[in-house]
Design a protein around this motif. Sequence first.
Motif, short mmCIF file in Angstrom:
data_model
loop_
_atom_site.label_atom_id
_atom_site.label_comp_id
_atom_site.label_asym_id
_atom_site.label_seq_id
_atom_site.Cartn_x
_atom_site.Cartn_y
_atom_site.Cartn_z
N VAL A 224 0.83 -1.21 0.00
CA VAL A 224 0.00 0.00 0.00
C VAL A 224 0.87 1.27 0.00
N PRO A 225 1.84 1.41 0.94
CA PRO A 225 2.67 2.62 0.89
C PRO A 225 3.55 2.71 -0.36
N LEU A 226 3.86 1.54 -0.97
CA LEU A 226 4.66 1.57 -2.20
C LEU A 226 3.87 2.24 -3.32
N ILE A 227 2.56 1.99 -3.37
CA ILE A 227 1.73 2.57 -4.42
C ILE A 227 1.27 3.98 -4.04
N LEU A 228 0.94 4.18 -2.76
CA LEU A 228 0.28 5.42 -2.37
C LEU A 228 1.16 6.36 -1.55
N GLY A 229 2.38 5.94 -1.24
CA GLY A 229 3.25 6.77 -0.39
C GLY A 229 3.96 7.86 -1.17
N GLN A 230 4.67 8.70 -0.43
CA GLN A 230 5.42 9.79 -1.06
C GLN A 230 6.93 9.47 -1.01
N GLU A 231 7.72 10.37 -1.59
CA GLU A 231 9.17 10.16 -1.67
C GLU A 231 9.82 10.16 -0.28
N SER A 232 9.43 11.14 0.55
CA SER A 232 10.04 11.23 1.87
C SER A 232 9.11 11.97 2.83
N PRO A 233 8.94 11.52 4.06
CA PRO A 233 9.42 10.23 4.58
C PRO A 233 8.59 9.07 4.04
N GLN A 234 9.22 7.89 4.12
CA GLN A 234 8.52 6.70 3.63
C GLN A 234 8.23 5.78 4.80
N MET A 235 7.31 4.86 4.58
CA MET A 235 7.06 3.87 5.63
C MET A 235 8.24 2.90 5.67
N LEU A 236 8.42 2.25 6.83
CA LEU A 236 9.65 1.49 7.10
C LEU A 236 10.04 0.46 6.03
N SER A 237 9.10 -0.40 5.66
CA SER A 237 9.45 -1.47 4.71
C SER A 237 9.88 -0.88 3.37
N VAL A 238 9.20 0.16 2.94
CA VAL A 238 9.53 0.79 1.65
C VAL A 238 10.93 1.39 1.73
N LEU A 239 11.22 2.05 2.86
CA LEU A 239 12.55 2.66 3.04
C LEU A 239 13.64 1.59 3.02
N ILE A 240 13.42 0.51 3.76
CA ILE A 240 14.43 -0.56 3.85
C ILE A 240 14.73 -1.14 2.46
N ILE A 241 13.66 -1.47 1.72
CA ILE A 241 13.87 -2.09 0.41
C ILE A 241 14.51 -1.10 -0.56
N GLN A 242 14.11 0.15 -0.48
CA GLN A 242 14.71 1.15 -1.37
C GLN A 242 16.22 1.29 -1.11
N GLU A 243 16.60 1.31 0.17
CA GLU A 243 18.02 1.46 0.51
C GLU A 243 18.82 0.21 0.11
N ILE A 244 18.23 -0.98 0.38
CA ILE A 244 18.96 -2.21 0.08
C ILE A 244 19.14 -2.41 -1.43
N LYS A 245 18.19 -1.88 -2.21
CA LYS A 245 18.27 -2.07 -3.66
C LYS A 245 19.04 -0.96 -4.36
N GLN A 246 19.65 -0.06 -3.57
CA GLN A 246 20.37 1.08 -4.15
C GLN A 246 21.64 0.64 -4.88
N TYR A 247 22.05 1.48 -5.83
CA TYR A 247 23.34 1.24 -6.49
C TYR A 247 24.47 1.77 -5.63
N ASP A 248 24.16 2.78 -4.78
CA ASP A 248 25.14 3.33 -3.86
C ASP A 248 25.40 2.27 -2.77
N LEU A 249 26.62 1.70 -2.77
CA LEU A 249 26.89 0.55 -1.91
C LEU A 249 26.83 0.88 -0.42
N ASP A 250 27.17 2.15 -0.06
CA ASP A 250 27.06 2.56 1.35
C ASP A 250 25.62 2.51 1.82
N LYS A 251 24.73 2.87 0.90
CA LYS A 251 23.31 2.91 1.24
C LYS A 251 22.77 1.51 1.57
N ILE A 252 23.36 0.49 0.91
CA ILE A 252 22.90 -0.88 1.17
C ILE A 252 23.13 -1.22 2.64
N SER A 253 24.33 -0.91 3.14
CA SER A 253 24.62 -1.19 4.56
C SER A 253 23.69 -0.40 5.46
#
Lengths: 284, 257
Positions: A224-253
């Motif tokens: 639901v927040p993935l479809i209806l949420g905004q860029e920032s702030p995001q709900m926890l799960s959306v934030l976690i997945i966005q950071e882990i899937k980043q190309y910026d390797l520091d962001k993954i950690s």
Amino acid sequence: MRIKKLNIGILLFVLVGVVPFAAAFIYALLYSFGIIGVANDGFTLQFWESVITSGTFFKSFGYSFLIALVAVAISVGGALWITLKFRQQLETRFMSFIIYLPLAVPGIVTGFFTFQLFSKGGFFARISHKLGFITEASQFPDLVNDGLAIGIIFSFLTMITPFFVLLFLNVYKNERVEELSILAQSLGANANQISRRVFLPILLKKTWVLIVLYFIFLLGAYEVPLILGQESPQMLSVLIIQEIKQYDLDKISEGYVVAVLYTLIVSVAAILLFLPKRKRAYAT
Amino acid sequence: MRLNWKPFVLSLVVLLILFPFVYLVFLSLASEWRFPDVWPSYIGFKNWVTVFNSEAGLLKSFFSSLVISLSVAVFSTTSGFLISKAVFYHPKKRVLTLLAYFPYILAPVVFAACLSFFFLKMGLFGNMTGVVVAQFIIAFPYALLFFSSFWNEKVKSYEDLVATLGGNKWQTYTKVLLPLAKGLILICFFQTFLISWFEYGLTSIIGIGKVQTLTIKVFLFIKEANYFYGALSCCLLIFPPVVLLYFNKRYVFKKFV
């Protein structure tokens, strides 16, 4: 022989129910401290410091907490009111089928449907245009992907209110609230006193664990927040997945730091909810 | 005379509940619906015909979802029933139950993200087996906790009675435990089926877009702004739970133990 068989059962339980969770947590923990990971080269607190000083986690957690709290509070309040006022009507054959229908709708469909209704090119925007309230789509208020998370909260309400109505109706019947209400009435209680002293305490006491559990589920909601949420702030799960899937390797950690923090919070909540020895709350 | 407002509110509730279903079917029949038109320029079965000609791969996704969900339901219900006996007869059952709750209340998508490394190493990344295994990991704790109320003193006494009368383990299961648990097993089967059927986040992480279940398709269509096919996928997604609901409401009402 019996003991041996039980042990095989426990072994399988540990293998399927405990090991994956432990492995996932340890992996995230090691990644967050830089011990493993493609670009990481040894133990560091850098990612934890970065997450804590930037405040990303706290902002996202606070945002998710508030959304989940508002959604649960409104839906529990609404469901209690519906149960109190419409109990008899909801027991008819037709209504008892209709009230179950929302449970057949998954989160991703609810998100999609809410978007179709409330977006700037959606159903209500078209109606508003037809009625002359707006002349172009951009004039329609932001009801999805908005800062107040109206779309997300609306979706959550439509998803969980029917569940709570059904739950309260079940408890009402099983706990014989009807008989107790009649007893209270014969002892001189008025309708208001019956609601406050009999109906509410019994229903809430028997279902509070499930109410908290639903709050935790909403805290970690993703579709639901993935479809209806905004860029920032995001709900926890959306934030976690966005950071882990980043190309910026520091962001993954940093994503794994947030994942560890979220897992810890949820685990503490589970311990507080389910470890204390208590009388069985509502169960199947 | 006091006006009875309840029928109006109830009618409104019925309309609100039915509206999403009607709207999604309507949207799946529409195309070329531009803002600010209140009515689409085309209403018909064009989209459905395309789907049944397999152009959008939706039928394939429907059957993939079906295979995945049935597998997850079979494995998790069977293992949940058998293993729950060991857990709920164990002296430390409270701690074991708590351990089962950890993976159960964690967001599946976060769980999958943290497990994806292991799936990659085991060759379970981006294929159907991997998705089944991942969904099984989240459906299993549900199934296990679901049977917690079944293993009580009464059932234990039945087991002891069978043993006293000379019955072996096989007979205990086939003649006593399975007939007693039949109803619960069926409910657990359909509820775990729905857990898998509705799953999106975990499937998108472990399936990496290669395993296209219906939920993945819905999201793909949303991203492509193809709302008509999106609505059609939603209809296919909602269809099995509504059918289950028709047969038995308890198949769909998950009280989460």
